[in-house]
Design a protein around this motif. Structure first.
Motif, PDB file in Angstrom:
ATOM      1  N   SER A  61      -3.148   4.921  -2.130  1.00 13.39           N
ATOM      2  CA  SER A  61      -3.847   5.260  -0.887  1.00 13.39           C
ATOM      3  C   SER A  61      -5.029   6.173  -1.131  1.00 13.39           C
ATOM      4  O   SER A  61      -5.222   6.722  -2.132  1.00 13.39           O
ATOM      5  CB  SER A  61      -2.879   5.919   0.098  1.00 13.39           C
TER       6      SER A  61
ATOM      7  N   GLN B 278       3.285   3.020   2.887  1.00 17.14           N
ATOM      8  CA  GLN B 278       3.722   2.097   3.937  1.00 17.14           C
ATOM      9  C   GLN B 278       5.206   1.777   3.798  1.00 17.14           C
ATOM     10  O   GLN B 278       5.797   1.929   2.726  1.00 17.14           O
ATOM     11  CB  GLN B 278       2.952   0.779   3.866  1.00 17.14           C
TER      12      GLN B 278
ATOM     13  N   THR C 182      -2.774   2.398  -8.587  1.00 17.38           N
ATOM     14  CA  THR C 182      -2.964   0.981  -8.298  1.00 17.38           C
ATOM     15  C   THR C 182      -2.635   0.181  -9.548  1.00 17.38           C
ATOM     16  O   THR C 182      -3.089   0.515 -10.647  1.00 17.38           O
ATOM     17  CB  THR C 182      -4.415   0.711  -7.845  1.00 17.38           C
TER      18      THR C 182
ATOM     19  N   TYR D  50       0.852  -1.192   0.000  1.00 16.81           N
ATOM     20  CA  TYR D  50       0.000   0.000   0.000  1.00 16.81           C
ATOM     21  C   TYR D  50       0.884   1.237   0.000  1.00 16.81           C
ATOM     22  O   TYR D  50       1.845   1.322   0.772  1.00 16.81           O
ATOM     23  CB  TYR D  50      -0.933  -0.013   1.214  1.00 16.81           C
TER      24      TYR D  50
ATOM     25  N   VAL E 105      -1.228  -0.785  -4.168  1.00 16.71           N
ATOM     26  CA  VAL E 105      -2.545  -0.165  -4.097  1.00 16.71           C
ATOM     27  C   VAL E 105      -2.351   1.293  -3.686  1.00 16.71           C
ATOM     28  O   VAL E 105      -1.674   1.580  -2.680  1.00 16.71           O
ATOM     29  CB  VAL E 105      -3.451  -0.885  -3.076  1.00 16.71           C
TER      30      VAL E 105
END
Length: 128
Positions: A128, A49, A105, A46, A126
């Motif tokens: 955010s 992160q 994404t 993600y 992915v």
């Protein structure tokens, strides 16, 4: 006749260079291409992160030509040099922490450079 002497001189000069090149000892260089084990197919990251990139160092040679690593994101099967994820780490560390970039994404990979480039399997990021 002048052309023939010139051609013969060139031939002997070329042969002398070839003999010299063949007499220079070749130094063995160890190229280390550690397989990337994470991320792998099925991995989902993600954006924003922190994640670890992990590679297998179990078959590292005693002398590595270049031990300084760098990691880039691979977008559409091309290395995207705008997305440097990590650099200036020792390739023998076996892992490094990266911050997942903010991208659309989709399916991505990473490439680990040290001695040579080694690509991970495709995985998903992915947004955010």
């Amino acid at each position: 006749m002048m052309f023939t002497k010139s051609l013969m001189s060139s031939f002997f000069a070329l042969m002398s260079l070839l003999a010299l090149a063949m007499s220079i000892p070749v130094q063995k260089r160890d190229v280390f291409v550690p397989p990337v084990v994470y991320p792998h197919q099925g991995t989902v990251w993600y954006a924003g992160q922190q994640q670890a990139v992990v590679w297998d160092t179990s078959n590292a040679p005693a002398n590595i030509t270049n031990s300084e690593g760098i990691i880039y994101l691979v977008v559409d099967n091309l290395i995207d040099f705008d997305y440097e994820l990590a650099s200036n780490f020792n390739i023998l560390d076996g892992k490094v922490q990266v911050v997942v970039p903010t991208v659309s994404t989709g399916t991505y990979a990473i490439v680990l450079f040290g001695d040579s480039g080694n690509f991970s399997q495709n995985f998903t990021i992915v947004a955010s």
